[in-house]
Design a protein around this motif. Structure first.
Motif, mmCIF file in Angstrom:
data_model
loop_
_atom_site.group_PDB
_atom_site.id
_atom_site.type_symbol
_atom_site.label_atom_id
_atom_site.label_comp_id
_atom_site.label_asym_id
_atom_site.label_seq_id
_atom_site.Cartn_x
_atom_site.Cartn_y
_atom_site.Cartn_z
ATOM 1 N N UNK A 4 0.853 -1.196 0.000
ATOM 2 C CA UNK A 4 0.000 0.000 0.000
ATOM 3 C C UNK A 4 0.888 1.246 0.000
ATOM 4 N N UNK A 5 0.654 2.136 -0.963
ATOM 5 C CA UNK A 5 1.448 3.342 -1.101
ATOM 6 C C UNK A 5 0.542 4.563 -0.941
ATOM 7 N N UNK A 6 0.952 5.491 -0.092
ATOM 8 C CA UNK A 6 0.221 6.741 0.091
ATOM 9 C C UNK A 6 0.988 7.868 -0.601
ATOM 10 N N UNK A 7 0.313 8.538 -1.539
ATOM 11 C CA UNK A 7 0.890 9.686 -2.233
ATOM 12 C C UNK A 7 0.423 10.956 -1.531
ATOM 13 N N UNK A 8 1.369 11.799 -1.126
ATOM 14 C CA UNK A 8 1.033 13.066 -0.470
ATOM 15 C C UNK A 8 1.590 14.199 -1.315
ATOM 16 N N UNK A 9 0.707 14.846 -2.079
ATOM 17 C CA UNK A 9 1.132 15.920 -2.980
ATOM 18 C C UNK A 9 -0.088 16.775 -3.303
ATOM 19 N N UNK A 10 0.101 18.094 -3.360
ATOM 20 C CA UNK A 10 -1.044 18.969 -3.633
ATOM 21 C C UNK A 10 -1.291 19.174 -5.124
ATOM 22 N N UNK A 11 -0.381 18.695 -5.985
ATOM 23 C CA UNK A 11 -0.564 18.857 -7.425
ATOM 24 C C UNK A 11 -1.294 17.648 -8.011
ATOM 25 N N UNK A 12 -2.428 17.921 -8.631
ATOM 26 C CA UNK A 12 -3.252 16.842 -9.198
ATOM 27 C C UNK A 12 -2.485 16.069 -10.261
ATOM 28 N N UNK A 13 -1.756 16.772 -11.109
ATOM 29 C CA UNK A 13 -1.035 16.107 -12.203
ATOM 30 C C UNK A 13 0.035 15.163 -11.663
ATOM 31 N N UNK A 14 0.721 15.566 -10.606
ATOM 32 C CA UNK A 14 1.744 14.702 -10.011
ATOM 33 C C UNK A 14 1.100 13.480 -9.373
ATOM 34 N N UNK A 15 0.004 13.702 -8.661
ATOM 35 C CA UNK A 15 -0.686 12.554 -8.041
ATOM 36 C C UNK A 15 -1.157 11.570 -9.108
ATOM 37 N N UNK A 16 -1.664 12.088 -10.221
ATOM 38 C CA UNK A 16 -2.145 11.216 -11.294
ATOM 39 C C UNK A 16 -0.991 10.421 -11.898
ATOM 40 N N UNK A 17 0.141 11.101 -12.156
ATOM 41 C CA UNK A 17 1.307 10.420 -12.710
ATOM 42 C C UNK A 17 1.799 9.331 -11.771
ATOM 43 N N UNK A 18 1.907 9.656 -10.492
ATOM 44 C CA UNK A 18 2.389 8.671 -9.520
ATOM 45 C C UNK A 18 1.411 7.517 -9.381
ATOM 46 N N UNK A 19 0.118 7.824 -9.332
ATOM 47 C CA UNK A 19 -0.890 6.751 -9.203
ATOM 48 C C UNK A 19 -0.789 5.797 -10.392
ATOM 49 N N UNK A 20 -0.757 6.337 -11.603
ATOM 50 C CA UNK A 20 -0.693 5.481 -12.794
ATOM 51 C C UNK A 20 0.576 4.637 -12.793
ATOM 52 N N UNK A 21 1.710 5.256 -12.422
ATOM 53 C CA UNK A 21 2.987 4.542 -12.385
ATOM 54 C C UNK A 21 2.954 3.414 -11.353
ATOM 55 N N UNK A 22 2.456 3.716 -10.179
ATOM 56 C CA UNK A 22 2.438 2.734 -9.096
ATOM 57 C C UNK A 22 1.441 1.612 -9.362
ATOM 58 N N UNK A 23 0.282 1.949 -9.869
ATOM 59 C CA UNK A 23 -0.720 0.906 -10.138
ATOM 60 C C UNK A 23 -0.262 -0.021 -11.254
ATOM 61 N N UNK A 24 0.408 0.519 -12.260
ATOM 62 C CA UNK A 24 0.952 -0.357 -13.314
ATOM 63 C C UNK A 24 2.008 -1.302 -12.748
ATOM 64 N N UNK A 25 2.689 -0.860 -11.694
ATOM 65 C CA UNK A 25 3.718 -1.696 -11.062
ATOM 66 C C UNK A 25 3.116 -2.663 -10.042
ATOM 67 N N UNK A 26 1.793 -2.625 -9.854
ATOM 68 C CA UNK A 26 1.131 -3.594 -8.990
ATOM 69 C C UNK A 26 0.883 -3.144 -7.566
ATOM 70 N N UNK A 27 1.048 -1.856 -7.276
ATOM 71 C CA UNK A 27 0.822 -1.359 -5.919
ATOM 72 C C UNK A 27 -0.622 -0.891 -5.743
ATOM 73 N N UNK A 28 -1.074 -0.927 -4.500
ATOM 74 C CA UNK A 28 -2.361 -0.329 -4.135
ATOM 75 C C UNK A 28 -2.092 1.107 -3.695
ATOM 76 N N UNK A 29 -2.895 2.054 -4.169
ATOM 77 C CA UNK A 29 -2.568 3.465 -3.997
ATOM 78 C C UNK A 29 -3.684 4.233 -3.301
ATOM 79 N N UNK A 30 -3.289 5.110 -2.375
ATOM 80 C CA UNK A 30 -4.188 6.086 -1.764
ATOM 81 C C UNK A 30 -3.546 7.455 -1.921
#
Length: 228
Positions: A4-30
């Motif tokens: 489980x990975x928690x992304x803490x960032x106020x920029x929507x674009x960064x959160x989206x990039x990180x979420x897509x990257x992490x989910x493709x790598x098989x992580x669960x994301x919040x």
């Protein structure tokens, strides 16, 4: 079960990039967009790792690191646009496991995350044997081999390498290395450490165009590269 990975960032674009990257790598994301949400999420879901931006709208991310350390026992990987050396050193000294500067390469970020998770996911006991490529470091016996051949290191070279090996894949600040390897000695200096690192590189690295076994995090410290 996916980490489980928690992304803490106020920029929507960064959160989206990180979420897509992490989910493709098989992580669960919040996600959390500020410090308050991060503390709530960390307490409720106990993430295995937190990717933390420092420039949050409600508080400085540096002040959040020790608070998150109390809330969750996972990895804290700072992902920030702040490039100042003092910021990186402060984050690591406050308890962050690693520091990645924006803009970042997603492959490198995933590699750093894997290393940090593997280190955290162990028993919590430093392994007696540390392996990196054809290099084997026996911490108990103070024995270092490359390709099966023993390397002759000085006492100080052993001390410095042992500190890096215990944190393989992670940045160790100059101050931490000096405190461990020059404990009790008068007037230890970063210049002495640089000399030892240069000698270690000459002994550890095979001839030819290969990457450095010991990475220099400019102005911050050193990292013994892992195989990931």
């Amino acid at each position: 079960m996916a980490a489980r990975i928690l992304i803490v960032d106020d920029e929507v674009a960064i959160r989206r990039l990180l979420r897509n990257t992490l989910e493709r790598a098989g992580y669960a994301v919040a996600e959390a967009m500020n410090g308050r949400e991060a503390l709530v999420q960390a307490s409720a879901h106990e993430p295995d790792a937190i990717l933390l931006d420092l420039g949050l709208p409600d508080r400085d991310g540096l002040t959040l690191i020790p608070m998150l350390r109390k809330q969750a026992n996972g990895v804290i990987l700072v992902v920030s646009a702040r490039e100042a050396t003092e910021e990186k050193v402060a984050a690591l000294d406050l308890g962050a496991d690693d520091y990645v500067t924006k803009p970042f390469d997603t492959d490198e970020l995933l590699a750093r995350l894997r290393v940090a998770l593997r280190h955290h996911g162990g028993s919590g006991v430093t392994p007696k044997l540390v392996r990196r490529g054809d290099i084997t470091i026996d911490l108990d016996r103070r024995l270092v081999c490359r390709a099966g051949r023993e390397l002759h290191l000085t006492r100080k070279e052993h001390d410095v390498l042992a500190v890096l090996a215990r944190h393989i894949g992670r940045v160790v600040t100059h101050e931490r290395i000096i405190a461990a390897a020059w404990s009790g000695e008068e007037d230890p200096r970063v210049e002495y450490l640089r000399i030892v690192i240069r000698n270690l590189r000459q002994k550890l690295e095979a001839p030819g165009p290969v990457g450095s076994v010991i990475a220099n995090e400019l102005g911050v410290g050193y990292r013994l590269r892992s195989d990931s």
